[in-house]
Design a protein around this motif. Structure first.
Motif, PDB file in Angstrom:
ATOM      1  N   UNK A   1       0.835  -1.206   0.000  1.00  6.77           N
ATOM      2  CA  UNK A   1       0.000   0.000   0.000  1.00  6.77           C
ATOM      3  C   UNK A   1       0.869   1.256   0.000  1.00  6.77           C
ATOM      4  N   UNK A   2       1.948   1.238   0.780  1.00  7.87           N
ATOM      5  CA  UNK A   2       2.839   2.399   0.828  1.00  7.87           C
ATOM      6  C   UNK A   2       3.543   2.608  -0.510  1.00  7.87           C
ATOM      7  N   UNK A   3       3.987   1.519  -1.120  1.00  6.33           N
ATOM      8  CA  UNK A   3       4.644   1.636  -2.429  1.00  6.33           C
ATOM      9  C   UNK A   3       3.670   2.096  -3.507  1.00  6.33           C
ATOM     10  N   UNK A   4       2.420   1.682  -3.388  1.00  6.08           N
ATOM     11  CA  UNK A   4       1.420   2.045  -4.398  1.00  6.08           C
ATOM     12  C   UNK A   4       1.210   3.552  -4.481  1.00  6.08           C
ATOM     13  N   UNK A   5       1.452   4.252  -3.383  1.00  6.10           N
ATOM     14  CA  UNK A   5       1.254   5.702  -3.373  1.00  6.10           C
ATOM     15  C   UNK A   5       2.219   6.418  -4.313  1.00  6.10           C
ATOM     16  N   UNK A   6       3.274   5.717  -4.705  1.00  7.74           N
ATOM     17  CA  UNK A   6       4.246   6.313  -5.616  1.00  7.74           C
ATOM     18  C   UNK A   6       3.893   6.101  -7.090  1.00  7.74           C
ATOM     19  N   UNK A   7       2.844   5.331  -7.340  1.00  6.98           N
ATOM     20  CA  UNK A   7       2.422   5.115  -8.732  1.00  6.98           C
ATOM     21  C   UNK A   7       1.827   6.406  -9.303  1.00  6.98           C
ATOM     22  N   UNK A   8       2.120   6.708 -10.558  1.00  6.90           N
ATOM     23  CA  UNK A   8       1.579   7.931 -11.174  1.00  6.90           C
ATOM     24  C   UNK A   8       0.055   7.974 -11.179  1.00  6.90           C
ATOM     25  N   UNK A   9      -0.575   6.802 -11.266  1.00 10.95           N
ATOM     26  CA  UNK A   9      -2.041   6.758 -11.368  1.00 10.95           C
ATOM     27  C   UNK A   9      -2.722   6.493 -10.034  1.00 10.95           C
ATOM     28  N   UNK A  10      -1.980   6.649  -8.916  1.00  8.50           N
ATOM     29  CA  UNK A  10      -2.533   6.245  -7.622  1.00  8.50           C
ATOM     30  C   UNK A  10      -3.785   7.040  -7.260  1.00  8.50           C
ATOM     31  N   UNK A  11      -3.751   8.336  -7.388  1.00 11.15           N
ATOM     32  CA  UNK A  11      -4.885   9.151  -6.962  1.00 11.15           C
ATOM     33  C   UNK A  11      -6.159   8.815  -7.736  1.00 11.15           C
TER      34      UNK A  11
END
Length: 261
Positions: A112-122
């Motif tokens: 979950x923490x790493x996913x926040x760094x994805x460009x499309x996370x928001x």
């Protein structure tokens, strides 16, 4: 083709030489068991692979990429350490679970923490988190804990905690899964359930390095066995070679002590 190459790794703590000229490789889908007396350098080797310790000499190569070279400062940047650790999933001796989180949250938190760094996370947050949760549930089912998702670490046994730790290590899909004496903190009656999970992973061709004192397990499950003593690899080969016909006197002496115990 080797997925991991460890070349001439050395590690000292002051004047104490803990690892000396460690060389070995690991093939994709292979399981290596590392055996040896306490203090032989086994845990330090795993800590070097996971960048919890920095080797003084040598190099570490994963998938043909040099991820550490003691002679190349560019491979030692602190900013790159977290990314390099993703190659290795580490299961510790003492579980290291977060007591404030549920079993499922312990497994999914890092993803979950790493996913926040994805460009499309928001824009895709809901779908991404659902995918991570589904993966966590799948892994906990794989280690036999589907009924413990909402439990907290204090509500489950030591063997169950270690199975959660295994699921957590698998969650980020590491190239290599490392175990540091995964049964040493367990009562004897709980050891079998953890070893069974690791054996199942070996049967699925999971690439693993297993530091263990469980000699019968190493003999039955590992594709290759490495015997270490005083920070040196003394001997390595198939379980049949190392346990059945060891070539080195130190290996023979160690196995003789094990048989007496």
């Amino acid at each position: 083709m080797a997925i991991l190459e460890v070349k001439n790794i050395e590690k000292n703590f002051g004047t104490l030489k803990v690892l000396q000229k460690i060389d070995f490789s690991l093939e994709k889908g292979e399981s290596i068991a590392i055996i040896g007396s306490s203090g032989s350098g086994k845990t330090t080797l795993l800590r070097c692979l996971n960048f919890l310790e920095r080797p003084d000499k040598g190099s570490i190569i994963v998938n043909n990429e040099v991820i550490f070279d003691a002679d190349d400062p560019a491979t030692q940047l602190e900013s790159e350490v977290r990314k390099k650790r993703l190659h290795f999933g580490l299961v510790f001796q003492d579980f290291n679970l977060f007591p404030q989180y549920t079993v499922l949250k312990n497994v999914t938190l890092a993803a979950e923490l790493l996913a926040k760094e994805r460009p499309n996370y928001k824009q895709d947050k809901k779908a991404i988190l659902q995918e991570i949760q589904a993966r966590g549930e799948e892994l906990l089912s794989q280690v036999g804990l589907s009924d413990k998702l909402e439990c907290y670490p204090h509500q489950i046994s030591g063997g169950q905690k270690q199975r959660v730790a295994i699921a957590r290590a698998l969650a980020l899909e590491p190239d290599i899964l490392c175990f540091d004496e995964p049964t040493s903190a367990l009562d004897p009656e709980l050891t079998g359930e953890v070893l069974k999970v690791i054996k199942n992973l070996a049967e699925r061709n999971t690439t693993m390095i297993i530091v263990t004192h469980e000699m019968d397990f190493a003999r039955d499950v590992a594709d290759r066995v490495i015997f270490m003593d005083d920070g040196v690899i003394i001997e390595q080969g198939s379980p049949q070679e190392v346990f059945g016909a060891p070539k080195e006197e130190r290996t023979k002496q160690f196995l003789a002590r094990y048989k007496k115990d």
